[in-house]
Design a protein around this motif. Structure first.
Motif, PDB file in Angstrom:
ATOM      1  N   ASN A  93       0.807  -1.224   0.000  1.00  0.00           N
ATOM      2  CA  ASN A  93       0.000   0.000   0.000  1.00  0.00           C
ATOM      3  C   ASN A  93       0.841   1.277   0.000  1.00  0.00           C
ATOM      4  O   ASN A  93       0.534   2.233   0.709  1.00  0.00           O
ATOM      5  N   GLY A  94       1.923   1.303  -0.760  1.00  0.00           N
ATOM      6  CA  GLY A  94       2.760   2.497  -0.848  1.00  0.00           C
ATOM      7  C   GLY A  94       3.844   2.585   0.207  1.00  0.00           C
ATOM      8  O   GLY A  94       4.607   3.550   0.237  1.00  0.00           O
ATOM      9  N   TYR A  95       3.933   1.612   1.077  1.00  0.00           N
ATOM     10  CA  TYR A  95       4.962   1.553   2.110  1.00  0.00           C
ATOM     11  C   TYR A  95       5.927   0.425   1.761  1.00  0.00           C
ATOM     12  O   TYR A  95       5.551  -0.556   1.122  1.00  0.00           O
ATOM     13  N   LEU A  96       7.158   0.556   2.219  1.00  0.00           N
ATOM     14  CA  LEU A  96       8.148  -0.504   2.059  1.00  0.00           C
ATOM     15  C   LEU A  96       8.368  -1.149   3.424  1.00  0.00           C
ATOM     16  O   LEU A  96       8.686  -0.464   4.390  1.00  0.00           O
ATOM     17  N   ILE A  97       8.194  -2.454   3.485  1.00  0.00           N
ATOM     18  CA  ILE A  97       8.381  -3.193   4.729  1.00  0.00           C
ATOM     19  C   ILE A  97       9.686  -3.971   4.626  1.00  0.00           C
ATOM     20  O   ILE A  97       9.886  -4.745   3.695  1.00  0.00           O
ATOM     21  N   PHE A  98      10.584  -3.734   5.587  1.00  0.00           N
ATOM     22  CA  PHE A  98      11.831  -4.477   5.694  1.00  0.00           C
ATOM     23  C   PHE A  98      11.707  -5.405   6.893  1.00  0.00           C
ATOM     24  O   PHE A  98      11.656  -4.952   8.033  1.00  0.00           O
ATOM     25  N   VAL A  99      11.619  -6.685   6.645  1.00  0.00           N
ATOM     26  CA  VAL A  99      11.469  -7.692   7.700  1.00  0.00           C
ATOM     27  C   VAL A  99      12.869  -8.051   8.189  1.00  0.00           C
ATOM     28  O   VAL A  99      13.675  -8.585   7.437  1.00  0.00           O
TER      29      VAL A  99
END
Length: 103
Positions: A32-38
C-alpha cells in the motif's frame, strides 16, 4: 560515541571509513505504498520480531524516506516464523495507523 572513543584510544583513524547507509540490506516488500523491511533480531537462539517501515517521499528528491523502526517483545523459535509474524504485524500497523507512525 563508543566508536569515537575507541578510535581516540587506539591511536589510528579509519581512513577508509564509508558513510553509514541507514537502508537495511534486506529486500523490501511493497504494501500500500509503504516498504516493509522484515529484520528479525537473533537473541539467545530465538528471534525477536523487528523491522522497518519506510514511505518514499516523492515531493522532494533530496529528502530521505520517512522511516519507522520497531522491535517487538514477541519472540519466536525460528527465523521463518519471526519473519511471517513481522510481516503480518507491519501490514496491520500500516492499516491501523498509516502516516501517523511518522509523527
Amino acid at each position: 560515541m563508543f566508536g569515537l572513543l575507541k578510535r581516540l584510544f587506539s591511536g589510528s583513524a579509519d581512513s577508509d571509513a564509508k558513510p553509514v547507509d541507514n537502508t537495511p540490506n534486506v529486500e523490501p516488500i511493497d504494501y500500500n505504498g509503504y516498504l516493509i523491511f522484515v529484520m528479525p533480531k537473533e537473541e539467545s537462539g530465538q528471534y525477536r520480531v523487528a523491522g522497518l517501515i519506510e514511505k518514499p517521499v516523492v515531493d522532494d528528491e533530496a529528502a530521505d524516506n520517512l522511516k519507522h523502526q520497531f522491535i517487538r517483545s514477541d519472540v519466536c523459535m525460528n527465523k521463518q516464523q519471526a519473519e511471517q509474524i513481522t510481516l503480518q504485524k507491519c501490514k496491520l500497523f500500516i492499516d491501523q495507523v498509516g502516516d501517523s507512525m511518522f509523527k
